[in-house]
Design a protein around this motif. Structure first.
Motif, PDB file in Angstrom:
ATOM      1  N   GLY A   1     -23.428 -93.901 -43.305  1.00 53.02           N
ATOM      2  CA  GLY A   1     -22.869 -94.660 -43.294  1.00 53.02           C
ATOM      3  C   GLY A   1     -22.108 -94.864 -44.801  1.00 53.02           C
ATOM      4  N   LEU A   2     -22.591 -93.794 -45.655  1.00 56.61           N
ATOM      5  CA  LEU A   2     -22.345 -93.866 -47.048  1.00 56.61           C
ATOM      6  C   LEU A   2     -20.169 -93.228 -47.029  1.00 56.61           C
ATOM      7  CD1 LEU A   2     -25.462 -92.100 -48.783  1.00 56.61           C
ATOM      8  CD2 LEU A   2     -24.084 -94.458 -48.940  1.00 56.61           C
ATOM      9  N   VAL A   3     -19.926 -93.017 -47.961  1.00 54.58           N
ATOM     10  CA  VAL A   3     -19.191 -92.264 -47.902  1.00 54.58           C
ATOM     11  C   VAL A   3     -19.249 -91.320 -48.952  1.00 54.58           C
ATOM     12  CG1 VAL A   3     -16.213 -92.425 -48.660  1.00 54.58           C
ATOM     13  CG2 VAL A   3     -18.110 -94.392 -47.728  1.00 54.58           C
ATOM     14  N   SER A   4     -18.332 -90.022 -48.390  1.00 58.42           N
ATOM     15  CA  SER A   4     -17.880 -88.870 -49.699  1.00 58.42           C
ATOM     16  C   SER A   4     -17.258 -88.962 -51.102  1.00 58.42           C
ATOM     17  CB  SER A   4     -17.573 -87.797 -48.531  1.00 58.42           C
ATOM     18  OG  SER A   4     -17.436 -86.729 -49.848  1.00 58.42           O
ATOM     19  N   THR A   5     -18.061 -88.582 -52.167  1.00 54.96           N
ATOM     20  CA  THR A   5     -17.379 -88.782 -53.401  1.00 54.96           C
ATOM     21  C   THR A   5     -17.239 -90.158 -53.933  1.00 54.96           C
ATOM     22  OG1 THR A   5     -15.239 -87.898 -52.613  1.00 54.96           O
ATOM     23  CG2 THR A   5     -17.243 -86.570 -53.815  1.00 54.96           C
ATOM     24  N   HIS A   6     -17.622 -90.800 -53.759  1.00 59.28           N
ATOM     25  CA  HIS A   6     -17.702 -92.939 -53.149  1.00 59.28           C
ATOM     26  C   HIS A   6     -18.524 -93.129 -54.899  1.00 59.28           C
ATOM     27  CE1 HIS A   6     -15.418 -95.830 -51.745  1.00 59.28           C
ATOM     28  NE2 HIS A   6     -16.759 -96.726 -51.692  1.00 59.28           N
ATOM     29  N   ALA A   7     -17.751 -94.119 -55.229  1.00 57.41           N
ATOM     30  CA  ALA A   7     -18.798 -95.221 -56.239  1.00 57.41           C
ATOM     31  C   ALA A   7     -19.489 -96.644 -55.842  1.00 57.41           C
ATOM     32  CB  ALA A   7     -18.021 -95.295 -57.219  1.00 57.41           C
ATOM     33  N   PHE A   8     -20.253 -96.776 -56.109  1.00 53.07           N
ATOM     34  CA  PHE A   8     -21.066 -98.031 -55.605  1.00 53.07           C
ATOM     35  C   PHE A   8     -21.583 -98.784 -56.808  1.00 53.07           C
ATOM     36  CE2 PHE A   8     -21.194 -95.128 -51.914  1.00 53.07           C
ATOM     37  CZ  PHE A   8     -21.005 -96.149 -50.857  1.00 53.07           C
ATOM     38  N   ALA A   9     -21.340-100.318 -56.911  1.00 56.51           N
ATOM     39  CA  ALA A   9     -21.270-100.991 -57.994  1.00 56.51           C
ATOM     40  C   ALA A   9     -23.223-101.495 -57.321  1.00 56.51           C
ATOM     41  CB  ALA A   9     -20.837-102.223 -57.591  1.00 56.51           C
ATOM     42  N   VAL A  10     -23.810-100.785 -58.486  1.00 53.58           N
ATOM     43  CA  VAL A  10     -25.825-101.614 -58.093  1.00 53.58           C
ATOM     44  C   VAL A  10     -25.494-103.242 -59.168  1.00 53.58           C
ATOM     45  CG1 VAL A  10     -28.335-101.439 -59.296  1.00 53.58           C
ATOM     46  CG2 VAL A  10     -26.379 -99.816 -58.950  1.00 53.58           C
ATOM     47  N   ILE A  11     -26.223-104.737 -57.495  1.00 54.38           N
ATOM     48  CA  ILE A  11     -25.727-105.586 -57.822  1.00 54.38           C
ATOM     49  C   ILE A  11     -27.071-105.901 -58.002  1.00 54.38           C
ATOM     50  CG2 ILE A  11     -23.627-106.230 -57.024  1.00 54.38           C
ATOM     51  CD1 ILE A  11     -25.157-107.537 -54.572  1.00 54.38           C
ATOM     52  N   ASN A  12     -28.124-105.502 -57.642  1.00 57.25           N
ATOM     53  CA  ASN A  12     -29.947-105.839 -58.053  1.00 57.25           C
ATOM     54  C   ASN A  12     -31.018-104.464 -57.775  1.00 57.25           C
ATOM     55  OD1 ASN A  12     -31.776-107.490 -58.289  1.00 57.25           O
ATOM     56  ND2 ASN A  12     -31.553-108.231 -56.435  1.00 57.25           N
ATOM     57  N   LEU A  13     -31.789-104.803 -58.455  1.00 58.81           N
ATOM     58  CA  LEU A  13     -33.269-103.814 -58.039  1.00 58.81           C
ATOM     59  C   LEU A  13     -34.060-104.563 -57.961  1.00 58.81           C
ATOM     60  CD1 LEU A  13     -30.544-102.504 -61.133  1.00 58.81           C
ATOM     61  CD2 LEU A  13     -32.329-100.214 -60.479  1.00 58.81           C
ATOM     62  N   ALA A  14     -35.735-103.798 -57.177  1.00 61.84           N
ATOM     63  CA  ALA A  14     -36.557-104.639 -57.658  1.00 61.84           C
ATOM     64  C   ALA A  14     -38.184-104.116 -56.897  1.00 61.84           C
ATOM     65  CB  ALA A  14     -36.361-105.722 -55.991  1.00 61.84           C
ATOM     66  N   GLU A  15     -38.556-104.026 -56.869  1.00 64.44           N
ATOM     67  CA  GLU A  15     -40.137-103.415 -56.422  1.00 64.44           C
ATOM     68  C   GLU A  15     -41.138-104.033 -56.348  1.00 64.44           C
ATOM     69  OE1 GLU A  15     -42.449 -99.593 -57.857  1.00 64.44           O
ATOM     70  OE2 GLU A  15     -41.829-100.387 -59.345  1.00 64.44           O
ATOM     71  N   VAL A  16     -41.002-103.277 -54.776  1.00 63.24           N
ATOM     72  CA  VAL A  16     -41.863-104.558 -53.925  1.00 63.24           C
ATOM     73  C   VAL A  16     -43.190-103.434 -53.570  1.00 63.24           C
ATOM     74  CG1 VAL A  16     -42.275-106.305 -51.929  1.00 63.24           C
ATOM     75  CG2 VAL A  16     -40.527-106.561 -53.665  1.00 63.24           C
ATOM     76  N   ASP A  17     -44.802-103.301 -53.985  1.00 58.89           N
ATOM     77  CA  ASP A  17     -45.528-103.241 -52.693  1.00 58.89           C
ATOM     78  C   ASP A  17     -45.336-101.532 -53.083  1.00 58.89           C
ATOM     79  OD1 ASP A  17     -47.064-105.489 -52.649  1.00 58.89           O
ATOM     80  OD2 ASP A  17     -46.041-106.315 -50.478  1.00 58.89           O
ATOM     81  N   GLY A  18     -44.961-101.411 -54.374  1.00 62.53           N
ATOM     82  CA  GLY A  18     -44.910-100.134 -54.973  1.00 62.53           C
ATOM     83  C   GLY A  18     -43.378 -99.000 -53.830  1.00 62.53           C
ATOM     84  N   ILE A  19     -42.690-100.851 -52.982  1.00 64.17           N
ATOM     85  CA  ILE A  19     -41.274 -99.731 -53.176  1.00 64.17           C
ATOM     86  C   ILE A  19     -40.249 -99.785 -53.914  1.00 64.17           C
ATOM     87  CG2 ILE A  19     -40.343-100.450 -50.823  1.00 64.17           C
ATOM     88  CD1 ILE A  19     -42.591-101.391 -49.157  1.00 64.17           C
ATOM     89  N   LYS A  20     -39.678 -98.988 -53.891  1.00 68.69           N
ATOM     90  CA  LYS A  20     -38.322 -99.119 -55.317  1.00 68.69           C
ATOM     91  C   LYS A  20     -37.067 -99.913 -54.005  1.00 68.69           C
ATOM     92  CE  LYS A  20     -40.231 -96.538 -58.212  1.00 68.69           C
ATOM     93  NZ  LYS A  20     -41.566 -96.866 -58.096  1.00 68.69           N
ATOM     94  N   LEU A  21     -36.382-100.319 -54.252  1.00 66.62           N
ATOM     95  CA  LEU A  21     -34.815-100.422 -53.242  1.00 66.62           C
ATOM     96  C   LEU A  21     -33.422-101.662 -54.486  1.00 66.62           C
ATOM     97  CD1 LEU A  21     -37.136-103.033 -51.181  1.00 66.62           C
ATOM     98  CD2 LEU A  21     -36.208-100.945 -50.824  1.00 66.62           C
ATOM     99  N   LEU A  22     -32.597-100.532 -54.591  1.00 70.79           N
ATOM    100  CA  LEU A  22     -31.268-101.322 -54.586  1.00 70.79           C
ATOM    101  C   LEU A  22     -30.903-101.738 -54.159  1.00 70.79           C
ATOM    102  CD1 LEU A  22     -32.703 -98.073 -55.736  1.00 70.79           C
ATOM    103  CD2 LEU A  22     -30.280 -98.351 -57.746  1.00 70.79           C
ATOM    104  N   MET A  23     -29.828-102.358 -54.440  1.00 68.96           N
ATOM    105  CA  MET A  23     -28.992-103.294 -53.492  1.00 68.96           C
ATOM    106  C   MET A  23     -27.443-102.985 -53.960  1.00 68.96           C
ATOM    107  SD  MET A  23     -27.780-107.571 -53.587  1.00 68.96           S
ATOM    108  CE  MET A  23     -29.163-107.717 -51.510  1.00 68.96           C
ATOM    109  N   LEU A  24     -26.395-102.546 -53.539  1.00 67.21           N
ATOM    110  CA  LEU A  24     -25.309-101.931 -53.594  1.00 67.21           C
ATOM    111  C   LEU A  24     -24.281-102.735 -52.887  1.00 67.21           C
ATOM    112  CD1 LEU A  24     -25.989 -97.546 -53.645  1.00 67.21           C
ATOM    113  CD2 LEU A  24     -27.067 -99.503 -55.255  1.00 67.21           C
ATOM    114  N   LYS A  25     -23.322-102.558 -54.250  1.00 64.54           N
ATOM    115  CA  LYS A  25     -22.246-102.813 -52.896  1.00 64.54           C
ATOM    116  C   LYS A  25     -21.047-102.271 -53.330  1.00 64.54           C
ATOM    117  CE  LYS A  25     -18.377-106.573 -53.506  1.00 64.54           C
ATOM    118  NZ  LYS A  25     -16.829-106.107 -52.528  1.00 64.54           N
TER     119      LYS A  25
END
Length: 728
Positions: A369-393
């Motif tokens: 579901g990604l796009v080649s050579t494409h920029a995404f905005a990072v709109i959140n970062l979190a770490e829950v129980d050792g799991i690192k997650l990022l929210m992108l747009k």
């Protein structure tokens, strides 16, 4: 009828002028010029041109603008019919401090510095690189916020319509003003721009749209206008407002300083009445489209080859750009440390973050579901129980990640949903391009993070604008960097880092399409801030990566126990053209950064040779024949500095020795008997000596082994007068 009205306005201007009412006289002279320029009948407009010129000259005179009489003639500008507003002809910064007026192609360019004056070199650099994609962009000054935005006729940009991208041309119907697109247009509908409403269409500027997204998110989250503050006109609440006259000014940071970009409100519209540019889903607001138009005008048009978010976000905000390559297979890449740094910077409001994919196959794009050579905005970062997650747009506002922690993934436990305030079922109902992705997956499919740091984090700053001529120094930094631009950096003991930003000025869109200029900064600490000649002997403390982006950021950590001095060297891979650049430094502690530019009174080059036939190939001091090597006598007329460089074919190891024959002042003690290069080197060596007393010196170049035959060049430079002649 239009020419009659123009005459009436001119008469009023003359009446106010004679009455001594300067403000109203200037207003009416200006109005007359604009009315003449808006006459559609070419013949009538040309007949009225002389009146427009007279009105313009008188308005300039009333404002206190003087003609440039350095060559006995007034400064020249483009033919009057090419201008639509006087603000494009006359800069409003008449009383600005430390002002210098530089005649340019057009308009008159005002280069000013808020604190302290620019050097003549800086003025020339900023003037030279104000011509961007064949248009002049003058510096933005605070008085520009108070310029005139209301006109009797709708404003039309004198530069005409922007070049459209191929995909736009395919669907293009016509240009429309925003008042024709929407009955009740606004710039921003709410107190802050809505980052979720931004949508990219057919223009290939995903990095710019992602930069808009993260800057808009920052405004709302931290209640600080870093994006909407660059749009004019503004109301009493300092908010950008809709202008019925259709004129807008946008402040963009480019080529060393903030510059002024003037646009009208015509937007490209398709055959189905759809906008063929980026826009806001809030149908009545137009901040997205106007900012994109201003930026792409600067970049040469909608037919834009793309850039990266470091470049785009810096242009929008002036925040310090940093690039972090995602090197999943590199043992030196500390993924956890990078994530922690991103998360801390993001949540504390210190930086803006976007992320970009590299080359992906069609199969990978379909699967992820990604796009080649494409920029995404990072709109959140979190770490829950050792799991690192990022929210992108995704700037397209549709098409999302399909892997781990996507909206349909089974890993979403009720606890995790509550902590992150995220409901996958609601997310499944609408694809707005926003998604969560785990850090491990991101590292696998993405190539680079782009960060832009708030410059207000640093109390102390330094800035200079420079030119590096193409013919100065070798094409490659393989054996010497002695002629490269260099700076001495003195930093105190402490915590944190000095950020040093090297920015190469770009003046044409072709530089984005076919960019073959690679720049970087090299940092050395073994010479105590003195000039460096040998690039790898010893190796630099920081060996910068040569990149073809216009921005390169070097971070130098402070030593907590002691002050240090470094030498910064600007380096360019296979230098072939003159580059103009800006060097900025930022630190929380006071520091000193000064140019090591050397201005020589004497700069001589001689040719010589080592010849076995002529018995002048004696080899080094280990051989009895050393004294047969060529010998040159140097006479220093006064005390001063001396640099002697020896260049020869790289296959030979070469060195030099300089001895004192006699000093002009016999009462002083000689600083040394002889000085030699540290060791024999391939093809190049140098002696750099400071504060030599006036007198006679001998210099003897040599190869390491005797009977090695080769030509050589001997370059002698000094800040005092000298004579040099061959002795044998």
């Amino acid at each position: 009828m239009a020419d009659v009205n123009c005459h009436k306005v001119l008469m009023k201007a003359l009446d106010f002028d004679e009455a001594g009412d300067k403000e109203k006289a200037i207003e009416h002279y200006t109005m007359a010029v604009e009315m003449i320029l808006s006459i559609e009948d070419k013949e009538k407009r040309e007949k009225m041109n002389k009146f427009a010129r007279q009105a313009l000259d008188r308005a300039e005179e009333l404002k206190g603008i003087k003609k440039n009489l350095s060559d006995g003639s007034p400064s020249k500008s483009l033919p009057i019919q090419q201008h639509k507003t006087t603000t494009s002809i006359v800069s409003p910064t008449i009383n600005a401090p430390n002002k210098v007026t530089i005649p340019t192609h057009s308009p008159k360019l005002e280069i000013t510095r808020d604190r302290g004056g620019y050097s003549m070199e800086e003025k020339k650099v900023l003037e030279k690189t104000s011509l961007i994609n064949s248009r002049i962009y003058v510096p933005f000054l605070e008085v520009d916020a108070k310029e005139r935005f209301n006109f009797p006729l709708p404003f039309t940009d004198k530069d005409g319509m922007l070049e459209l991208a191929p995909k736009q041309k395919r669907d293009f119907h016509k240009w429309m003003r925003i008042s024709e697109i929407c009955e009740y247009p606004t710039i921003i509908t709410g107190a802050y721009p809505d980052f979720q409403a931004i949508k990219q269409t057919v223009v290939s500027d995903c990095s710019f749209v992602s930069s808009l997204t993260v800057a808009a998110l920052y405004e709302k989250k931290f209640n600080r206008r870093i994006l909407t503050s660059i749009i004019y006109p503004r109301n009493s609440k300092d908010e950008p407002v809709y202008n019925p006259s259709g004129k807008y000014t946008v402040k963009l940071h480019v080529n060393g300083i903030a510059r002024k970009v003037v646009i009208d409100d015509y937007l490209p519209v398709g055959r189905y009445n759809q906008l063929l540019c980026s826009f806001s889903n809030n149908k009545c607001e137009f901040w997205v489209s106007l900012l994109e138009k201003a930026y792409l005008k600067l970049m040469g048009g909608f037919d834009f080859p793309g850039s990266n978010s470091n470049i785009d976000a810096y242009a929008l905000t002036g925040w310090i750009p940093e690039r972090i390559s995602i090197r999943k297979n590199d043992s030196d890449f500390n993924a956890n440390a990078v994530f922690d740094r991103l998360k801390e910077g993001f949540h504390n409001g210190r930086c803006l973050i976007t992320v970009a994919t590299g080359e992906l196959t069609d199969a990978e794009c379909d699967r992820t579901g990604l796009v080649s050579t494409h920029a995404f905005a990072v709109i959140n970062l979190a770490e829950v129980d050792g799991i690192k997650l990022l929210m992108l747009k995704n700037p397209w506002s549709h098409l999302r990640w399909k892997g781990n922690y996507s909206e349909k993934d089974s890993r979403w436990t009720p606890e995790l949903q509550k902590i992150l305030n995220y409901d996958p079922k609601i997310a499944q109902s609408i694809d707005n391009g926003i998604f969560w992705i785990d850090y491990h997956s991101l590292i696998n499919f993405f190539d680079v993070f782009y960060l832009n740091w708030d410059p207000e984090l640093f109390k102390y700053t330094y800035c200079t604008h420079k030119c590096w001529q193409s013919g100065v120094g070798p094409v490659k930094d393989a054996y010497t960097v002695g002629d490269n631009p260099q700076f001495s950096l003195s930093v105190p003991a402490g915590r944190g880092s000095v950020y040093v930003l090297l920015t190469r000025h770009i003046t044409t869109i072709e530089d984005f399409r076919e960019n073959n200029e690679y720049i970087t900064l090299l940092v050395y600490h073994h010479k105590n801030g003195k000039r460096i000649y040998y690039p790898h002997d010893p190796a630099p403390y920081i060996d910068g990566i040569r990149i073809n982006s216009p921005h390169y950021l070097c971070k130098i950590r402070l030593d907590p126990n002691q002050a240090r001095k470094y030498t910064l060297v600007v380096s360019q891979y296979e230098k072939s053209t003159t580059i103009f650049y800006t060097l900025r430094a930022y630190c929380r502690e006071p520091f000193e950064l000064k140019s090591l530019d050397q201005h020589w009174l004497t700069n001589l080059q001689l040719t010589g040779e080592w010849s076995a036939l002529n018995n002048t190939a004696g080899g080094c001091q280990n051989h009895k024949t050393y004294r047969f090597n060529p010998l040159y006598k140097i006479i220093l007329a006064n005390d001063g500095n001396l640099v002697v460089e020896l260049r020869a074919p790289k296959v030979f190891q070469v060195g030099m020795e300089l001895t004192i024959k006699e000093l002009e002042d016999q009462s002083i003690t000689a600083p040394f008997i002889s000085k030699s290069t540290d060791s024999f080197r391939s093809g190049f060596c140098v002696l750099d000596l400071e504060n030599l007393p006036a007198g006679t010196y001998y210099v003897r170049p040599a190869t390491y082994l005797p009977n090695q035959e080769a030509p050589f060049f001997l370059k002698v430079k000094s800040n005092v007068k000298l004579q040099i002649e061959k002795e044998n």
